[in-house]
Design a protein around this motif. Sequence first.
Motif, PDB file in Angstrom:
ATOM      1  N   HIS A 152       0.854  -1.193   0.000  1.00  0.00           N
ATOM      2  CA  HIS A 152       0.000   0.000   0.000  1.00  0.00           C
ATOM      3  C   HIS A 152       0.885   1.236   0.000  1.00  0.00           C
ATOM      4  O   HIS A 152       1.908   1.286   0.697  1.00  0.00           O
ATOM      5  N   GLY A 153       0.490   2.248  -0.738  1.00  0.00           N
ATOM      6  CA  GLY A 153       1.247   3.489  -0.742  1.00  0.00           C
ATOM      7  C   GLY A 153       1.243   4.182   0.599  1.00  0.00           C
ATOM      8  O   GLY A 153       2.190   4.866   0.974  1.00  0.00           O
ATOM      9  N   ASN A 154       0.156   3.997   1.368  1.00  0.00           N
ATOM     10  CA  ASN A 154       0.043   4.644   2.680  1.00  0.00           C
ATOM     11  C   ASN A 154       0.382   3.691   3.828  1.00  0.00           C
ATOM     12  O   ASN A 154       0.019   3.944   4.977  1.00  0.00           O
ATOM     13  N   ALA A 155       1.083   2.607   3.514  1.00  0.00           N
ATOM     14  CA  ALA A 155       1.436   1.626   4.543  1.00  0.00           C
ATOM     15  C   ALA A 155       2.391   2.224   5.574  1.00  0.00           C
ATOM     16  O   ALA A 155       3.218   3.076   5.252  1.00  0.00           O
ATOM     17  N   ASN A 156       2.250   1.753   6.822  1.00  0.00           N
ATOM     18  CA  ASN A 156       3.231   2.125   7.838  1.00  0.00           C
ATOM     19  C   ASN A 156       4.373   1.109   7.807  1.00  0.00           C
ATOM     20  O   ASN A 156       4.382   0.197   6.987  1.00  0.00           O
ATOM     21  N   SER A 157       5.329   1.257   8.707  1.00  0.00           N
ATOM     22  CA  SER A 157       6.503   0.371   8.682  1.00  0.00           C
ATOM     23  C   SER A 157       6.142  -1.085   8.939  1.00  0.00           C
ATOM     24  O   SER A 157       6.706  -1.996   8.315  1.00  0.00           O
ATOM     25  N   ALA A 158       5.189  -1.318   9.837  1.00  0.00           N
ATOM     26  CA  ALA A 158       4.778  -2.693  10.126  1.00  0.00           C
ATOM     27  C   ALA A 158       4.130  -3.329   8.896  1.00  0.00           C
ATOM     28  O   ALA A 158       4.342  -4.514   8.611  1.00  0.00           O
ATOM     29  N   ALA A 159       3.349  -2.540   8.167  1.00  0.00           N
ATOM     30  CA  ALA A 159       2.695  -3.050   6.969  1.00  0.00           C
ATOM     31  C   ALA A 159       3.708  -3.322   5.867  1.00  0.00           C
ATOM     32  O   ALA A 159       3.617  -4.324   5.150  1.00  0.00           O
ATOM     33  N   PHE A 160       4.708  -2.436   5.727  1.00  0.00           N
ATOM     34  CA  PHE A 160       5.730  -2.669   4.705  1.00  0.00           C
ATOM     35  C   PHE A 160       6.573  -3.895   5.057  1.00  0.00           C
ATOM     36  O   PHE A 160       7.004  -4.632   4.181  1.00  0.00           O
ATOM     37  N   LEU A 161       6.784  -4.108   6.351  1.00  0.00           N
ATOM     38  CA  LEU A 161       7.481  -5.314   6.802  1.00  0.00           C
ATOM     39  C   LEU A 161       6.697  -6.557   6.381  1.00  0.00           C
ATOM     40  O   LEU A 161       7.293  -7.559   5.961  1.00  0.00           O
ATOM     41  N   ALA A 162       5.367  -6.484   6.471  1.00  0.00           N
ATOM     42  CA  ALA A 162       4.535  -7.611   6.044  1.00  0.00           C
ATOM     43  C   ALA A 162       4.712  -7.883   4.550  1.00  0.00           C
ATOM     44  O   ALA A 162       4.728  -9.033   4.115  1.00  0.00           O
ATOM     45  N   ALA A 163       4.878  -6.827   3.756  1.00  0.00           N
ATOM     46  CA  ALA A 163       5.095  -6.985   2.318  1.00  0.00           C
ATOM     47  C   ALA A 163       6.445  -7.653   2.044  1.00  0.00           C
ATOM     48  O   ALA A 163       6.566  -8.499   1.153  1.00  0.00           O
ATOM     49  N   ILE A 164       7.463  -7.279   2.812  1.00  0.00           N
ATOM     50  CA  ILE A 164       8.779  -7.910   2.666  1.00  0.00           C
ATOM     51  C   ILE A 164       8.679  -9.406   2.987  1.00  0.00           C
ATOM     52  O   ILE A 164       9.235 -10.253   2.281  1.00  0.00           O
ATOM     53  N   ARG A 165       7.954  -9.720   4.037  1.00  0.00           N
ATOM     54  CA  ARG A 165       7.805 -11.125   4.430  1.00  0.00           C
ATOM     55  C   ARG A 165       7.022 -11.909   3.388  1.00  0.00           C
ATOM     56  O   ARG A 165       7.281 -13.102   3.170  1.00  0.00           O
TER      57      ARG A 165
END
Length: 338
Positions: free
Chosen positions: A298-311
């Motif tokens: 998501h463009g508006n993701a927070n750090s925890a959400a971006f971490l989920a994308a990495i995983r």
Amino acid sequence: MGGDKGPLITIPAAIMAIKSHPHLHLILCGDPQIIIPIAARYGMPAEKLEQHPQLTLYPTTQVVEMDDKPALAMRTKKDSSMRKSLDLVHQGKAQACVSAGNTGALLSMAHFVLKNLPGVERPALISALPTHDKNKHVFMLDLGANVFCDSHVLYQFGVMGSVMAAQVDGIENPRIALLNMGEESMKGSDHIKLAAVELTENSAINYVGFIEGCDIFANKADVIVCDGFVGNVALKTCEGVARLVHKRSKSIFTANVLTSLVGFFFKSSFKKLFKSMNPDQYNGASLIGLRGIVVKSHGNANSAAFLAAIREAMKEVERQVPDKIKATLEQGLSVNEQ
């Protein structure tokens, strides 16, 4: 460098990722003058960043802005963080690309750089969504990469979604459904009906029939297939309803002293409920059907959400999802045998 807040989100997420996964190596594509000071704020000073065994800084000079036209970005942003990250995947120097940047530009660049897998007519955006069963989720595709799809493209989406569910979630014989305006066989457009016939005729696919929008979260299927127009509208509608319920609930429990007292005692339960419905934990829509792994945050993701994308990208690398999709489409083998 992409997303609403760029490195302010992606860099702390990257640092959290390497701390959690000692075998993970991340290549940070972007402007060093921006990345290095932000990394220092999170305990990664310049000298440590340069020598870190799990991090590599790959300098780029351009950024694809969130409002850039995809065609313009393709032509003029060849040294952007987005383009270079895809180039690294194409060159075999990286196994996956994760970006929170401009969706249209990412789809166009990924298709141009990585190309489709043999037998795949169009790649699709797929993501996991919550269901009534808190221990399960459902994969849905396409979420916006293709506005219109004919019956055979929808059939391919069903095959690719089945591989995704089997490999990433370990689901045996995933249930595949087509999103339609009703469950009856006579309902829907011709291409939906023809896609149902193709899916039914493939014995390797566990096709369970049509599903309506109200049952997306009912755990009636493991994979829901639709074209990108329908999928994107359905996804955005669901996100809007979730925000509406959250906002209305907060207003109800602050209406007066009595409701505030009730809200106080149930605060922990409601916090857990909304956390389970929060799209951040399901962040990371994968562009499947390409000769490489691309995960869109998501463009508006927070750090925890971006971490989920990495995983999510890590899972697909570990399970070799593109190779499994290729084998299933080319050889017609059962998904469970891959």
